[in-house]
Design a protein around this motif. Structure first.
Motif, PDB file in Angstrom:
ATOM      1  N   ILE A 139       0.714  -1.213  -0.040  1.00  0.00           N
ATOM      2  CA  ILE A 139       0.115  -0.028   0.096  1.00  0.00           C
ATOM      3  C   ILE A 139       1.071   1.339  -0.029  1.00  0.00           C
ATOM      4  O   ILE A 139       0.616   2.165  -0.810  1.00  0.00           O
ATOM      5  N   CYS A 179       2.078   3.917   6.462  1.00  0.00           N
ATOM      6  CA  CYS A 179       1.717   2.614   6.022  1.00  0.00           C
ATOM      7  C   CYS A 179       2.651   1.501   6.710  1.00  0.00           C
ATOM      8  O   CYS A 179       2.332   0.326   6.678  1.00  0.00           O
ATOM      9  N   ALA A 180       3.724   1.889   7.344  1.00  0.00           N
ATOM     10  CA  ALA A 180       4.464   0.490   7.901  1.00  0.00           C
ATOM     11  C   ALA A 180       3.809  -0.140   8.815  1.00  0.00           C
ATOM     12  O   ALA A 180       2.965   0.424   9.639  1.00  0.00           O
ATOM     13  N   GLY A 181       3.887  -1.609   8.623  1.00  0.00           N
ATOM     14  CA  GLY A 181       3.111  -2.410   9.595  1.00  0.00           C
ATOM     15  C   GLY A 181       3.477  -3.560   9.164  1.00  0.00           C
ATOM     16  O   GLY A 181       4.233  -4.288   8.117  1.00  0.00           O
ATOM     17  N   ILE A 182       3.089  -4.630   9.912  1.00  0.00           N
ATOM     18  CA  ILE A 182       3.357  -6.168  10.049  1.00  0.00           C
ATOM     19  C   ILE A 182       2.016  -6.985  10.119  1.00  0.00           C
ATOM     20  O   ILE A 182       1.216  -6.433  10.653  1.00  0.00           O
ATOM     21  N   THR A 197     -10.073  -3.746   4.405  1.00  0.00           N
ATOM     22  CA  THR A 197     -10.171  -5.333   4.398  1.00  0.00           C
ATOM     23  C   THR A 197      -8.857  -6.035   3.737  1.00  0.00           C
ATOM     24  O   THR A 197      -7.916  -5.288   3.447  1.00  0.00           O
ATOM     25  N   GLY A 257      -5.063   2.011   9.299  1.00  0.00           N
ATOM     26  CA  GLY A 257      -5.529   1.075  10.285  1.00  0.00           C
ATOM     27  C   GLY A 257      -6.082  -0.242   9.531  1.00  0.00           C
ATOM     28  O   GLY A 257      -5.339  -0.888   8.776  1.00  0.00           O
ATOM     29  N   SER A 258      -7.406  -0.658   9.455  1.00  0.00           N
ATOM     30  CA  SER A 258      -7.726  -1.774   9.167  1.00  0.00           C
ATOM     31  C   SER A 258      -9.365  -2.065   9.328  1.00  0.00           C
ATOM     32  O   SER A 258      -9.575  -1.343  10.273  1.00  0.00           O
ATOM     33  N   THR A 291      -1.239  -7.838  -1.386  1.00  0.00           N
ATOM     34  CA  THR A 291      -0.106  -7.158  -0.985  1.00  0.00           C
ATOM     35  C   THR A 291       0.702  -8.453  -0.601  1.00  0.00           C
ATOM     36  O   THR A 291       0.292  -9.241  -0.141  1.00  0.00           O
ATOM     37  N   PRO A 292       2.192  -8.021  -0.302  1.00  0.00           N
ATOM     38  CA  PRO A 292       3.041  -9.185   0.057  1.00  0.00           C
ATOM     39  C   PRO A 292       2.509  -9.427   1.558  1.00  0.00           C
ATOM     40  O   PRO A 292       2.720 -10.538   1.986  1.00  0.00           O
ATOM     41  N   LYS A 346      -4.319  -2.313  15.804  1.00  0.00           N
ATOM     42  CA  LYS A 346      -5.164  -1.460  15.106  1.00  0.00           C
ATOM     43  C   LYS A 346      -6.146  -0.486  15.556  1.00  0.00           C
ATOM     44  O   LYS A 346      -6.351   0.528  15.278  1.00  0.00           O
ATOM     45  N   PHE A 364      -0.564  -9.763   2.723  1.00  0.00           N
ATOM     46  CA  PHE A 364      -1.571 -10.586   2.549  1.00  0.00           C
ATOM     47  C   PHE A 364      -0.935 -12.188   2.365  1.00  0.00           C
ATOM     48  O   PHE A 364      -1.389 -13.143   2.912  1.00  0.00           O
ATOM     49  N   ILE A 395      11.980   0.527   6.424  1.00  0.00           N
ATOM     50  CA  ILE A 395      13.057  -0.407   7.109  1.00  0.00           C
ATOM     51  C   ILE A 395      13.825  -1.492   6.178  1.00  0.00           C
ATOM     52  O   ILE A 395      15.086  -1.449   6.280  1.00  0.00           O
TER      53      ILE A 395
END
Ligand SMILES: NC(=O)c1ccc[n+]([C@@H]2O[C@H](COP(=O)([O-])OP(=O)(O)OC[C@H]3O[C@@H](n4cnc5c(N)ncnc54)[C@H](O)[C@@H]3O)[C@@H](O)[C@H]2O)c1
Length: 273
Positions: free
Chosen positions: A16, A93-96, A205, A160-161, A209-210, A178, A212, A37
């Motif tokens: 994203i 957008c950084a997240g895991i 939702t 968020g999500s 992306t990688p 989140k 997912f 990162i």
């Protein structure tokens, strides 16, 4: 689109964040600092953005960051100010994803801490350091033809999500972190509305992306088919569709919108199963 300013995009090396960088470049942004990162991935995004930019004075740079480490965030924000001067948009957008899917009674505290460190500490640090800069920037008219609309010092969009507002079984580290991202966004929106800064949260939702793909590998029973259950539009979201919502919230077409959780979910939020 009305996105002609400079953007600070975290997680810009993939998914994203990358789609947001490319959309900003295409739609006329003047500069982007792509921070991630994974510096090599951020460099690749910056190069792609330069290749497709529509603004003749467009510039993009890459910079390494760990959003969960305060010194690292400070350095990246300082670099943005030094190189681009003004920060008009921050897209965080950084997240895991999770490493497992377990009921609360068996949930791992160390995994909980990992998600909280990345999403909660990261969102707090990125937002607080960016807002500190935005607050000091010159107020720009939202629309010179309509002085009544006042001025803007910047717009922040956090990722968020759908799971920032409701729950699903087995994901307590992701859901709790989140929900906190949304709490930080809403508080920042109230605190800085009077300074001409808007802060919003985009709530997708499942997005193709990688992240997912990594989720499919660790969450038992999750695959492309099962991910669609509960999504009335019966397909995964694309990163481009999330970037469209991000650009709307960055630009002045959303000038009276702050503190929202915008679902980008093919109807998932209104049809939860
Ligand atoms: N993909 C989905 O299904 C989905 C759904 C809802 C929300 N989201 C959220 O959207 C955001 C982006 O997800 P994506 O699908 O694009 O994931 P992605 O894995 O494609 O990209 C995430 C990027 O963040 C970077 N990153 C991770 N930790 C970092 C850190 N500590 N410091 C700096 N950079 C870091 C990674 O290197 C990567 O480039 C995340 O917050 C995610 O939770 C994703």
């Amino acid at each position: 689109m009305d996105v002609t300013g400079n953007a600070f995009v975290t997680g810009g090396g993939s998914g994203i964040g990358k789609a947001a960088c490319l959309a900003l470049a295409k739609e006329g942004a003047s500069g982007i600092l792509v921070v991630d990162i994974n510096v090599k991935a951020a460099e690749a995004t910056a190069a792609e953005a330069i290749a497709i930019a529509s603004n003749p004075s467009f510039r993009a740079e890459a910079f390494g960051i760990d959003v969960s480490v305060e010194e690292s965030v400070k350095k990246a924000v300082a670099h943005m100010v030094q190189s681009f001067e003004r920060i008009d948009y921050c897209v965080h957008c950084a997240g895991i994803t999770v490493q497992s899917a377990t009921p609360m009674a068996e949930a791992s505290f160390s995994e909980f801490q990992t998600l909280v460190t990345n999403h909660v500490h990261g969102t707090f640090l990125v937002n607080s350091h960016i807002l500190a800069v935005m607050k000091t920037q010159e107020l720009k008219p939202v629309d010179t033809a309509t002085p009544y609309l006042g001025g803007t010092r910047g717009s922040v969009v956090n990722l968020g999500s759908v799971l920032a507002t409701w729950a699903a079984p087995g994901f307590v580290p992701y859901i709790a972190s989140k929900h906190a991202v949304l709490g930080i966004s809403r508080t920042a929106a109230i605190d800085h509305a009077g300074s001409g800064i808007r802060v919003n949260c985009v709530c997708p939702t499942w997005v193709d992306t990688p992240l997912f793909d990594r989720s499919v590998k660790v969450i038992p029973g999750l695959d492309r088919e099962t991910a669609l259950s509960g999504i009335p539009m019966n397909r995964l979201c694309t990163a481009k569709e999330v970037s469209d919502a991000i650009l709307f919230l960055c630009g002045t077409r959303s000038s009276f919108i702050t503190g929202i959780a915008l679902p980008v979910d093919g109807g998932h939020d209104i049809c939860r199963v």
